[in-house]
Write a protein that holds these residues in place. Structure first.
Motif, PDB file in Angstrom:
ATOM      1  N   GLY A  82       0.826  -1.201   0.000  1.00  0.00           N
ATOM      2  CA  GLY A  82       0.000   0.000   0.000  1.00  0.00           C
ATOM      3  C   GLY A  82       0.858   1.247   0.000  1.00  0.00           C
ATOM      4  N   PRO A  83       0.226   2.420   0.001  1.00  0.00           N
ATOM      5  CA  PRO A  83       0.973   3.684  -0.034  1.00  0.00           C
ATOM      6  C   PRO A  83       1.954   3.857   1.126  1.00  0.00           C
ATOM      7  N   LYS A  84       1.543   3.478   2.350  1.00  0.00           N
ATOM      8  CA  LYS A  84       2.433   3.653   3.493  1.00  0.00           C
ATOM      9  C   LYS A  84       3.673   2.777   3.373  1.00  0.00           C
ATOM     10  N   LEU A  85       3.486   1.541   2.956  1.00  0.00           N
ATOM     11  CA  LEU A  85       4.632   0.651   2.794  1.00  0.00           C
ATOM     12  C   LEU A  85       5.523   1.119   1.654  1.00  0.00           C
ATOM     13  N   ALA A  86       4.912   1.593   0.576  1.00  0.00           N
ATOM     14  CA  ALA A  86       5.693   2.099  -0.559  1.00  0.00           C
ATOM     15  C   ALA A  86       6.534   3.304  -0.135  1.00  0.00           C
ATOM     16  N   ALA A  87       5.935   4.195   0.679  1.00  0.00           N
ATOM     17  CA  ALA A  87       6.686   5.346   1.183  1.00  0.00           C
ATOM     18  C   ALA A  87       7.793   4.893   2.119  1.00  0.00           C
ATOM     19  N   GLY A  88       7.532   3.829   2.886  1.00  0.00           N
ATOM     20  CA  GLY A  88       8.555   3.296   3.770  1.00  0.00           C
ATOM     21  C   GLY A  88       9.732   2.719   2.999  1.00  0.00           C
ATOM     22  N   ILE A  89       9.435   2.057   1.898  1.00  0.00           N
ATOM     23  CA  ILE A  89      10.496   1.514   1.043  1.00  0.00           C
ATOM     24  C   ILE A  89      11.362   2.643   0.503  1.00  0.00           C
ATOM     25  N   LEU A  90      10.700   3.718   0.077  1.00  0.00           N
ATOM     26  CA  LEU A  90      11.431   4.851  -0.480  1.00  0.00           C
ATOM     27  C   LEU A  90      12.076   5.715   0.601  1.00  0.00           C
ATOM     28  N   SER A  91      11.815   5.403   1.867  1.00  0.00           N
ATOM     29  CA  SER A  91      12.529   6.078   2.945  1.00  0.00           C
ATOM     30  C   SER A  91      13.895   5.447   3.149  1.00  0.00           C
ATOM     31  N   GLY A  92      13.979   4.150   2.879  1.00  0.00           N
ATOM     32  CA  GLY A  92      15.249   3.460   3.041  1.00  0.00           C
ATOM     33  C   GLY A  92      16.069   3.390   1.772  1.00  0.00           C
ATOM     34  N   LEU A  93      15.403   3.417   0.630  1.00  0.00           N
ATOM     35  CA  LEU A  93      16.077   3.314  -0.662  1.00  0.00           C
ATOM     36  C   LEU A  93      15.470   4.330  -1.620  1.00  0.00           C
ATOM     37  N   ASP A  94      16.291   5.111  -2.300  1.00  0.00           N
ATOM     38  CA  ASP A  94      15.729   5.966  -3.337  1.00  0.00           C
ATOM     39  C   ASP A  94      15.496   5.132  -4.591  1.00  0.00           C
ATOM     40  N   ALA A  95      14.953   5.729  -5.618  1.00  0.00           N
ATOM     41  CA  ALA A  95      14.558   4.980  -6.809  1.00  0.00           C
ATOM     42  C   ALA A  95      15.736   4.237  -7.441  1.00  0.00           C
ATOM     43  N   GLN A  96      16.869   4.902  -7.569  1.00  0.00           N
ATOM     44  CA  GLN A  96      18.012   4.268  -8.197  1.00  0.00           C
ATOM     45  C   GLN A  96      18.518   3.096  -7.381  1.00  0.00           C
ATOM     46  N   GLN A  97      18.545   3.229  -6.059  1.00  0.00           N
ATOM     47  CA  GLN A  97      18.987   2.134  -5.206  1.00  0.00           C
ATOM     48  C   GLN A  97      18.020   0.955  -5.282  1.00  0.00           C
ATOM     49  N   PHE A  98      16.709   1.259  -5.342  1.00  0.00           N
ATOM     50  CA  PHE A  98      15.729   0.180  -5.445  1.00  0.00           C
ATOM     51  C   PHE A  98      15.893  -0.568  -6.762  1.00  0.00           C
ATOM     52  N   ILE A  99      16.108   0.166  -7.836  1.00  0.00           N
ATOM     53  CA  ILE A  99      16.313  -0.464  -9.147  1.00  0.00           C
ATOM     54  C   ILE A  99      17.519  -1.397  -9.100  1.00  0.00           C
ATOM     55  N   HIS A 100      18.595  -0.963  -8.462  1.00  0.00           N
ATOM     56  CA  HIS A 100      19.785  -1.814  -8.339  1.00  0.00           C
ATOM     57  C   HIS A 100      19.467  -3.080  -7.537  1.00  0.00           C
ATOM     58  N   CYS A 101      18.635  -2.950  -6.491  1.00  0.00           N
ATOM     59  CA  CYS A 101      18.247  -4.116  -5.692  1.00  0.00           C
ATOM     60  C   CYS A 101      17.497  -5.133  -6.542  1.00  0.00           C
TER      61      CYS A 101
END
Length: 209
Positions: A82-101
């Motif tokens: 959901g939105p809260k979890l998605a925001a939490g993910i982006l609190s620990g990783l920015d978009a580029q870091q998430f893509i690398h993961c």
């Protein structure tokens, strides 16, 4: 749909910003990757936004980078995110870091984020594998500059609190217990580190909640 907001930053906290636009004050939920790039209160700010409407609430999520906002929109399409979890993910990783993961199948980094268990992390890797192709090659426009223009990340404003205290408060807001947050920060803290660096290192080293 409210896609972008530009106005005067009235207040900012690790999880929310208050932006005045045309006499109205908009409460905008933000991830920490956005919080650390906000200007000082009283200055103009531009945020790329996503408006969420539910039966019991209406929330406006804001991001300093359009790439982060676009990734947020892809994340909330994943089953169980959901939105809260998605925001939490982006609190620990920015978009580029998430893509690398995702590209590196790095499940360990994902399960260290609060609310992301092993099954959710596996689902993210599977469902986002094809979706992140929509984001590759995109510039990351910084708030206040023209969309599509490459730019360096803005310098962080001087913190009004000690970096360690601010980092600890941010982890608590993410869902960690005060004792867990304090231990995590103490473990990685070194003299001269910014609160952003402390949070990133702490999240990277914390045992999954």
């Amino acid at each position: 749909m409210i896609g972008r907001i530009r106005g005067i930053l009235i207040e900012k906290a690790p999880a929310q910003a208050l932006v005045e636009c045309s006499g109205l004050g908009y409460e905008v939920d933000i991830p920490y990757t956005t919080f650390f790039h906000l200007p000082d209160a009283g200055q103009e700010v531009t945020l790329h936004t996503h408006f969420v409407v539910r039966e019991d609430a209406q929330s406006l999520y804001g991001f300093v980078s359009r790439l982060d906002r676009d990734l947020f929109r892809l994340l909330i399409k994943v089953n169980g995110v959901g939105p809260k979890l998605a925001a939490g993910i982006l609190s620990g990783l920015d978009a580029q870091q998430f893509i690398h993961c995702v590209e590196g199948r790095d499940i360990k980094s994902l399960v260290k984020l609060p609310g992301v268990g092993k099954k959710t992390a596996e689902r993210l890797l599977i469902e986002m594998a094809d979706r992140i192709k929509q984001l590759e090659g995109r510039f990351i426009p910084v708030a206040g500059q023209a969309d599509g223009a490459a730019a360096e990340a803005p310098q962080l404003s001087p913190a009004s609190h000690q970096p360690a205290d601010e980092a600890e408060a941010a982890l608590i807001a993410l869902g960690y217990k005060p004792q867990e947050a304090a231990r995590a920060i103490a473990k990685v803290a070194e003299e001269g580190m910014s609160s952003e660096a402390l949070i990133r290192l702490a999240l990277r080293n914390m045992i999954p909640a």
